[in-house]
Design a protein around this motif. Structure first.
Motif, PDB file in Angstrom:
ATOM      1  N   UNK B 333       0.811  -1.222  -0.006  1.00 47.63           N
ATOM      2  CA  UNK B 333      -0.266  -0.020   0.198  1.00 47.63           C
ATOM      3  C   UNK B 333       0.905   1.277   0.146  1.00 47.63           C
ATOM      4  N   UNK B 334       1.928   1.321   0.630  1.00 52.57           N
ATOM      5  CA  UNK B 334       2.520   2.702   0.951  1.00 52.57           C
ATOM      6  C   UNK B 334       3.108   3.298  -0.568  1.00 52.57           C
ATOM      7  N   UNK B 335       3.794   2.286  -1.386  1.00 53.14           N
ATOM      8  CA  UNK B 335       4.138   2.973  -2.614  1.00 53.14           C
ATOM      9  C   UNK B 335       2.868   3.130  -3.704  1.00 53.14           C
ATOM     10  N   UNK B 336       1.737   2.581  -3.521  1.00 51.12           N
ATOM     11  CA  UNK B 336       0.773   2.477  -4.499  1.00 51.12           C
ATOM     12  C   UNK B 336      -0.318   3.845  -3.815  1.00 51.12           C
ATOM     13  N   UNK B 337      -0.043   3.949  -2.426  1.00 55.53           N
ATOM     14  CA  UNK B 337      -0.749   5.342  -1.943  1.00 55.53           C
ATOM     15  C   UNK B 337       0.083   6.641  -2.201  1.00 55.53           C
ATOM     16  N   UNK B 338       1.422   6.368  -2.006  1.00 56.14           N
ATOM     17  CA  UNK B 338       2.341   7.330  -2.440  1.00 56.14           C
ATOM     18  C   UNK B 338       2.151   7.847  -3.711  1.00 56.14           C
ATOM     19  N   UNK B 339       2.068   7.117  -4.621  1.00 51.11           N
ATOM     20  CA  UNK B 339       2.021   7.504  -6.122  1.00 51.11           C
ATOM     21  C   UNK B 339       0.521   7.958  -6.699  1.00 51.11           C
ATOM     22  N   UNK B 340      -0.400   7.685  -5.759  1.00 55.62           N
ATOM     23  CA  UNK B 340      -1.628   8.120  -5.945  1.00 55.62           C
ATOM     24  C   UNK B 340      -2.334   7.157  -6.763  1.00 55.62           C
ATOM     25  N   UNK B 341      -1.879   5.960  -6.905  1.00 58.86           N
ATOM     26  CA  UNK B 341      -2.398   4.877  -7.788  1.00 58.86           C
ATOM     27  C   UNK B 341      -3.715   4.382  -6.927  1.00 58.86           C
ATOM     28  N   UNK B 342      -3.588   4.155  -5.892  1.00 61.57           N
ATOM     29  CA  UNK B 342      -4.992   3.873  -4.847  1.00 61.57           C
ATOM     30  C   UNK B 342      -5.389   5.176  -4.269  1.00 61.57           C
ATOM     31  N   UNK B 343      -6.410   5.654  -4.056  1.00 66.06           N
ATOM     32  CA  UNK B 343      -6.914   6.742  -3.250  1.00 66.06           C
ATOM     33  C   UNK B 343      -8.354   6.558  -2.568  1.00 66.06           C
ATOM     34  N   UNK B 344      -9.040   7.497  -2.167  1.00 66.04           N
ATOM     35  CA  UNK B 344     -10.565   7.542  -1.638  1.00 66.04           C
ATOM     36  C   UNK B 344     -11.414   8.607  -2.277  1.00 66.04           C
ATOM     37  N   UNK B 345     -12.492   8.337  -2.308  1.00 61.81           N
ATOM     38  CA  UNK B 345     -13.307   9.291  -3.016  1.00 61.81           C
ATOM     39  C   UNK B 345     -13.595  10.697  -2.258  1.00 61.81           C
ATOM     40  N   UNK B 346     -13.133  10.583  -0.846  1.00 64.76           N
ATOM     41  CA  UNK B 346     -13.211  11.715  -0.237  1.00 64.76           C
ATOM     42  C   UNK B 346     -12.414  11.475   1.082  1.00 64.76           C
ATOM     43  N   UNK B 347     -11.750  12.542   1.727  1.00 66.99           N
ATOM     44  CA  UNK B 347     -10.859  12.264   2.992  1.00 66.99           C
ATOM     45  C   UNK B 347     -11.529  12.203   4.143  1.00 66.99           C
ATOM     46  N   UNK B 348     -12.968  12.359   4.308  1.00 67.29           N
ATOM     47  CA  UNK B 348     -13.753  12.357   5.554  1.00 67.29           C
ATOM     48  C   UNK B 348     -15.090  11.195   5.312  1.00 67.29           C
ATOM     49  N   UNK B 397     -14.503  21.882   0.367  1.00 68.08           N
ATOM     50  CA  UNK B 397     -13.054  21.831   0.907  1.00 68.08           C
ATOM     51  C   UNK B 397     -12.756  20.612   1.522  1.00 68.08           C
ATOM     52  N   UNK B 398     -13.706  20.072   2.278  1.00 65.06           N
ATOM     53  CA  UNK B 398     -13.625  18.659   2.924  1.00 65.06           C
ATOM     54  C   UNK B 398     -14.009  17.623   2.103  1.00 65.06           C
ATOM     55  N   UNK B 399     -14.508  17.879   0.854  1.00 67.72           N
ATOM     56  CA  UNK B 399     -14.975  16.635   0.332  1.00 67.72           C
ATOM     57  C   UNK B 399     -16.263  16.229   0.524  1.00 67.72           C
ATOM     58  N   UNK B 400     -17.368  16.841   1.278  1.00 66.98           N
ATOM     59  CA  UNK B 400     -18.315  16.410   1.780  1.00 66.98           C
ATOM     60  C   UNK B 400     -19.419  16.493   0.378  1.00 66.98           C
ATOM     61  N   UNK B 401     -20.042  15.595  -0.014  1.00 67.63           N
ATOM     62  CA  UNK B 401     -20.928  15.603  -1.226  1.00 67.63           C
ATOM     63  C   UNK B 401     -22.067  16.382  -0.886  1.00 67.63           C
ATOM     64  N   UNK B 402     -22.715  16.121   0.214  1.00 68.50           N
ATOM     65  CA  UNK B 402     -24.186  17.034   0.495  1.00 68.50           C
ATOM     66  C   UNK B 402     -24.274  17.869   1.531  1.00 68.50           C
ATOM     67  N   UNK B 403     -25.076  18.891   1.271  1.00 68.29           N
ATOM     68  CA  UNK B 403     -25.205  19.988   2.415  1.00 68.29           C
ATOM     69  C   UNK B 403     -26.803  19.931   2.810  1.00 68.29           C
ATOM     70  N   UNK B 404     -27.206  20.031   3.796  1.00 75.98           N
ATOM     71  CA  UNK B 404     -28.529  19.820   4.384  1.00 75.98           C
ATOM     72  C   UNK B 404     -28.821  21.478   5.048  1.00 75.98           C
TER      73      UNK B 404
END
Lengths: 442, 442
Positions: B333-348, B397-404
């Motif tokens: 994981x460390x190389x794949x995450x560092x290179x950006x090969x693996x990521x998440x749709x949002x950081x929260x 800015x926080x990557x949150x998709x919906x606002x109520x």
């Protein structure tokens, strides 16, 4: 490999059933923190030794980490972190450009301290921390927020898993600082740190400490009178006013604590007390301070604690004020698991042992197991093809409640009741209560 | 607190998005291992230094752990574990009376080695181990079982999370030992350890090592001829027989490897190769040996490895034979995450930011958030009561998709599309794909 067995005092380890309890607790912490939008982080186990200093001094309890044959004068000395606050402060500075503030994070990891081991005090222990950190500023309403999140998860741990119930004691540093300032005390932090010793050494011990700090008998009486105030509601305000002291810092502290009490008591009545004896020894708290206890288990001491700090860290240009609480997972679980107060319904994930007729037909049993797993039923195939009675004893010894006989269309036996029914591996499911090991209270 | 920032080479740390990737991987490992009836354990981070010795010698890479002011001649010296096998062996001996054998456990924890840091080599790294250990004896079918479990989870990580696909190379120590024995080689283990260097130093380098061990040119040719055999099926048997060597140990090795290949290739065609160059440097393997690579990422090297051992540990009365495989989580994981090969749709974790109209009505927003969380919707309340446009920018800015907006009966806006609809906090749910951050491949 070596055959020396060496249990180490202060390093608790669990049997699989104990680990299952711990996992469920950690899962519940994580789930609750994430429902409240706290992002997960993990930091490395080590920090440069100078980062682990408190007020410039590295405490004796720090574990130094060094490569076996490192040169004696190696300058990159490292130590194991003793809490999750110091590494988090460093992480925020290191990643400030990539984080959105206010940054909300949780962190669940082991910490290490070379303390004398005793119940509730370990040399390796897991902590679960939540913090909300701003860049430059952080609104006061976040104080109540972290308290509500921590109380919510502690309530869930109590209601759903049977952990002991909790009471949080809250105070505000500004209240004490304003009060002590008005008294003419020269070093309010030293007084706060003396008051922090109240539960350990009692009023007489604290009086002696305060006298040694140069406080007069009248000042000491006033300090102890303030510390004696504890109310489950906002009544503490009138009792402070009755002491005849007033100034702006004190009023700010009273106002902040009253706001916190109002919001938290509305949601968790009976779970919070305004307790003006709560001091926290650490120098970095600057407002709200919290300590959580389990009244039925006083020997566990403080099981969670935290507060507001004006400056978690500073990079010279920006400061990072924040508020957070840390829950001592090992401090609570290790004694309760060791005593058998908390346990699991079984020490293995498997709900089913799939019996094997003969080694030649192990593939049939593998197929049944695969069909069960495809629908989330944890199972294992019998390690041998002995007589059925012996395979049932394997399941019994491992705590597995069901044994499967035959192929996909076979029979399943509840070995506790002896009931055996026809079942199809494509549709059969264990009762919900048997699907996974559950946490149980003795 | 100190304001020194110190990234440490060899100690990878992730941003929250990277940690989300790692968590999902660990969750999938745990879920799969538990579906197969492996019980969870955790061991302390430290072992007595003499436990960390290999063949009586403590390698330079071990990190020694010591209290800051411990006496120089302290006898209870501890070191951080460098794998999960050594602590597991100790755990089995320590708890043998409380475990049911064959004991199946998984263990997912960090390890530490003072190696020179490079891609795929870290000083702090997470491993995920499964082992099945018997008391006195362990049936051979468990070899294929641990291989199938590890390949199953690696397939899931590939299919569901997008990790690179894998190929497992399998061999059997008995095969090489029988063959070398027949050649008249004096020290088969030394030859195995030389052959283990093939990928690093090539046939010429290995030839030189074997010559230094006293092997003749003919013996060296035969050793290299055996190591050159690699087939995706049982064809390796004929190719070994063509080398004109035969004895009982060799035949046992051929038979065991053929059985493993047959069972594994039937389930995961193309994912396993019988590769007679696979040696594993460790002295404790006594039968099957496995190495897993990611062919599209050869620089990651061996990402999982293991094998059969006749004696994981011994307490003088009983031996504990077993078979296990270890997966290098950080190595992948460390190389794949560092290179950006693996990521998440949002950081929260939050799917929703609940807007606040004014600080006085923050309680309304808290109520909406509580209603959403009660149904498992992760959310957070806006940190401020600024203009709606500014609160939307906080979510962005926080990557949150919906606002109520508004109260329980309010409106919810997808800030990516701008679509805004009426919604009730008691019933509204985000689309399944937005409920939690997902792992994505760049």
């Amino acid at each position: 490999m070596s055959n020396r067995i060496a249990p180490l005092s202060g390093y608790p380890e669990y049997t699989p059933a104990g680990r299952i309890v711990e996992q469920r607790v950690v899962d519940m912490l994580r789930e609750t923190f994430e429902l409240h939008g706290f992002a997960p982080i993990q930091t490395r186990a080590v920090e440069p030794l100078d980062q682990l200093a408190r007020k410039g001094e590295i405490t004796k309890e720090v574990y130094v980490v060094r490569r076996l044959h490192a040169a004696e004068d190696a300058t990159d000395e490292l130590g194991l972190h003793y809490d999750l606050t110091v590494p988090f402060a460093r992480y925020v500075l290191e990643n400030a450009g990539r984080l959105a503030f206010p940054f909300r994070r949780y962190q669940i990891q082991p910490c290490w301290r070379g303390e004398r081991p005793q119940e509730g005090r370990y040399r390796e222990f897991w902590q679960a921390d939540i913090d909300i950190v701003g860049q430059g500023a952080l609104a006061p309403h976040h104080d109540a927020e972290v308290v509500l999140v921590m109380l919510e998860v502690l309530e869930r741990l109590h209601d759903d898993l049977g952990l002991p119930s909790v009471v949080m004691h809250a105070n505000n540093r500004l209240l004490a600082q304003g009060f002590y300032g008005d008294l003419g005390v020269a070093d309010p932090l030293a007084v706060i740190q003396a008051v922090d010793k109240l539960p350990k050494i009692g009023p007489d011990g604290v009086s002696a400490m305060l006298a040694a700090l140069g406080l007069s008998a009248g000042q000491i009486d006033a300090v102890l009178a303030l510390a004696s105030i504890a109310t489950p509601d906002e009544a503490f305000i009138e009792r402070v006013r009755a002491l005849g002291v007033s100034n702006e810092t004190l009023e700010t502290g009273l106002h902040e604590l009253a706001g916190l009490m109002e919001r938290v008591a509305a949601r968790f009545p009976g779970r919070i007390v305004a307790d003006l004896a709560i001091a926290r020894g650490l120098d970095y708290y600057t407002g709200s301070v919290f300590e959580v206890v389990m009244p039925d288990y006083p020997s566990l001491g403080t099981i969670a604690a935290g507060g507001r700090y004006d400056s978690l860290a500073s990079d010279g240009r920006q400061t990072y004020p924040g508020v957070g609480i840390s829950f001592g997972i090992t401090r609570v679980l290790a004694p309760l698991i060791a005593k058998g107060t908390l346990g699991a319904t079984r020490p293995v994930p498997s709900a089913v042992l799939v019996a094997v007729d003969a080694e030649e037909t192990r593939g049939t049993a593998d197929g049944v197991a695969a069909a069960l797993r495809a629908r989330g039923v944890a199972c294992e195939v019998s390690p041998n093809a002995a007589a059925y009675g012996k395979q049932i004893r394997v399941a019994d010894r491992r705590g597995i409640p069901f044994v499967w006989f035959g192929g996909q269309s076979g029979q399943v036996k509840d070995i506790r009741s002896g009931a055996q029914v026809d079942a199809d591996a494509a549709t059969w499911e264990p009762p919900a209560g048997d699907a996974r090991p559950r946490v149980v209270v003795a």
